[in-house]
Enzyme design. Sequence first.
Site, PDB file in Angstrom:
ATOM      1  N   GLU A  34      17.715  -2.711 -12.467  1.00  0.00           N
ATOM      2  CA  GLU A  34      17.090  -3.503 -11.407  1.00  0.00           C
ATOM      3  C   GLU A  34      18.100  -3.870 -10.327  1.00  0.00           C
ATOM      4  OE1 GLU A  34      13.828  -3.334 -10.810  1.00  0.00           O
ATOM      5  OE2 GLU A  34      13.448  -4.249 -12.762  1.00  0.00           O
ATOM      6  N   SER A  68     -10.878  -0.763   3.413  1.00  0.00           N
ATOM      7  CA  SER A  68     -10.129  -1.233   2.249  1.00  0.00           C
ATOM      8  C   SER A  68     -10.951  -2.299   1.527  1.00  0.00           C
ATOM      9  CB  SER A  68      -8.803  -1.819   2.716  1.00  0.00           C
ATOM     10  OG  SER A  68      -8.343  -2.752   1.774  1.00  0.00           O
ATOM     11  N   GLY A 121       2.005  -9.078  -8.681  1.00  0.00           N
ATOM     12  CA  GLY A 121       3.253  -8.845  -7.950  1.00  0.00           C
ATOM     13  C   GLY A 121       4.255  -8.072  -8.792  1.00  0.00           C
ATOM     14  N   LEU A 123       4.510  -4.719  -9.161  1.00  0.00           N
ATOM     15  CA  LEU A 123       4.113  -3.393  -9.669  1.00  0.00           C
ATOM     16  C   LEU A 123       4.100  -2.370  -8.532  1.00  0.00           C
ATOM     17  CD1 LEU A 123       1.250  -4.392 -12.147  1.00  0.00           C
ATOM     18  CD2 LEU A 123       3.707  -4.151 -12.582  1.00  0.00           C
ATOM     19  N   SER A 126       2.815  -1.811  -2.580  1.00  0.00           N
ATOM     20  CA  SER A 126       3.042  -1.264  -1.230  1.00  0.00           C
ATOM     21  C   SER A 126       3.554   0.173  -1.286  1.00  0.00           C
ATOM     22  CB  SER A 126       3.942  -2.157  -0.382  1.00  0.00           C
ATOM     23  OG  SER A 126       5.004  -2.650  -1.113  1.00  0.00           O
ATOM     24  N   GLU A 165       9.224   1.552   5.188  1.00  0.00           N
ATOM     25  CA  GLU A 165       9.545   0.185   4.716  1.00  0.00           C
ATOM     26  C   GLU A 165      10.761  -0.368   5.456  1.00  0.00           C
ATOM     27  OE1 GLU A 165       8.349  -2.015   2.426  1.00  0.00           O
ATOM     28  OE2 GLU A 165       7.341  -0.917   0.826  1.00  0.00           O
ATOM     29  N   ASP A 177      10.962   2.860  -5.763  1.00  0.00           N
ATOM     30  CA  ASP A 177       9.503   2.718  -5.875  1.00  0.00           C
ATOM     31  C   ASP A 177       8.752   3.937  -5.336  1.00  0.00           C
ATOM     32  OD1 ASP A 177      10.297   0.331  -6.864  1.00  0.00           O
ATOM     33  OD2 ASP A 177       9.568  -0.881  -5.211  1.00  0.00           O
TER      34      ASP A 177
HETATM   35  C1  GLA Z   1      11.833  -3.686  -5.127  1.00  0.00           C
HETATM   36  C2  GLA Z   1      12.371  -2.603  -4.190  1.00  0.00           C
HETATM   37  C3  GLA Z   1      13.104  -1.503  -4.965  1.00  0.00           C
HETATM   38  C4  GLA Z   1      14.132  -2.086  -5.931  1.00  0.00           C
HETATM   39  C5  GLA Z   1      13.525  -3.221  -6.751  1.00  0.00           C
HETATM   40  C6  GLA Z   1      14.557  -3.926  -7.586  1.00  0.00           C
HETATM   41  O1  GLA Z   1      10.838  -3.165  -5.937  1.00  0.00           O
HETATM   42  O2  GLA Z   1      11.325  -2.022  -3.459  1.00  0.00           O
HETATM   43  O3  GLA Z   1      13.700  -0.608  -4.066  1.00  0.00           O
HETATM   44  O4  GLA Z   1      15.267  -2.501  -5.253  1.00  0.00           O
HETATM   45  O5  GLA Z   1      12.885  -4.189  -5.942  1.00  0.00           O
HETATM   46  O6  GLA Z   1      15.090  -3.083  -8.529  1.00  0.00           O
END
Ligand code: GLA
Length: 395
Positions: A34, A68, A121, A123, A126, A165, A177
Amino acid sequence: MMDDATGQQQFEHHFKAAPSFSVRSPGRINLIGEHIDYCGGLVMPMAIAQSTQGWYRFNGTSKIRIYSTRFETVTVFNPHDVIQPPRGTWEDYVQGILNLGAHRQIGRGFDLWVTSDLSAGGLSSSASFLGLLALINHHALTGESVDLIDVSQRLTLALLCRQVENQFIGVPSGIMDPASVLIGGLVTLDCRTLQFNRLQPIPASHRLVIMDTGVPRTLAASGYAQRVAEISAIDAQIARVNPTAAAKRYSGLATLTLDAAEATLSLLKSDVLKARARHIFSEQARVEQAALTLAQQDMEGLGRLMNDSHQSLKIDYEVSCPELDLITQLSRASGLALGSRMTGAGFGGCAISLVPVSRLEAHQALVANAYEQQTGIKPRLLVSEVADGAAITAC
Ligand code: GLA
């Protein structure tokens, strides 16, 4: 998950014609690794069954119309219009993809009906939505049969989502992500090279349980940006003593050798920056360990690494919150989970626990009751299932 017939019906109801394609883009949890993707680290995300789903058709105009279920309205986009600055709404994601994804020049319009069951939140709703839009955009641009797009195209689309993003929405997020959403499965992903390995799923005897604290990720945007800025500050100090590091576009802090990591820790004067760097180095090592424990099916070992990861995120990186600490602590203290940690950016949202199948019900009852008693919030616990990467299917 919505079934195909319902999605098609809903599309017809709103757009008075049948859809030609359905598209599904998963959310993700992160097993471990993380806050190190934006430092070139190794992460272990898993795409999950909860997803963003859509039905669409090309409409023969240059306009894009999107309904949506979250906002219960049709919004019309004209790709050739002047680009609006982001307003903090879901339309920003569409504009971002149209703008950076070269759609503005082509303008092949479509109607899209879209829904999602990724309300919790953490998951990655976006990235899931962006992944879905990027696939449709790719389809519109190339006319290619998108179900056949290969891994390198998928990673290119993931980079596009990250760019949206970072540059359009203004969140300095990493690649984890969108990459997870687009490649799917459970993987280790090297965020510096974008090489990834598909891993064996968690053995059938165990499950990863998603635990939604019900707490909105209040500080997520500002706290996240602050952590990324702190990593840049560490990079700047390294660059001062090692000028070759200065030219790098993205941080490679997680990739330092043991010696370089130790030198960095003694270089840093600020206790806060030292702690942040300590998390980055220890988390990278934990992911490498986790890949080994998983290969050996050592679930106890994996659980311990998850617990250590949470501790490091709480103490050194300071991205947890009281509710994430509580729910993970209740899960561990129940004696029923092998490990528990926050997942995603933190500051609220979801945690995950590794639980033997035979103890799932007892774990669910114990954690949910105790958490509700102490916080007044009913948490949602759901057993995760691994899913494929985002995909389009002809109707
Ligand atoms: C969010 C960000 C990812 C990553 C996580 C933490 O989900 O979008 O890029 O940095 O936090 O690991």
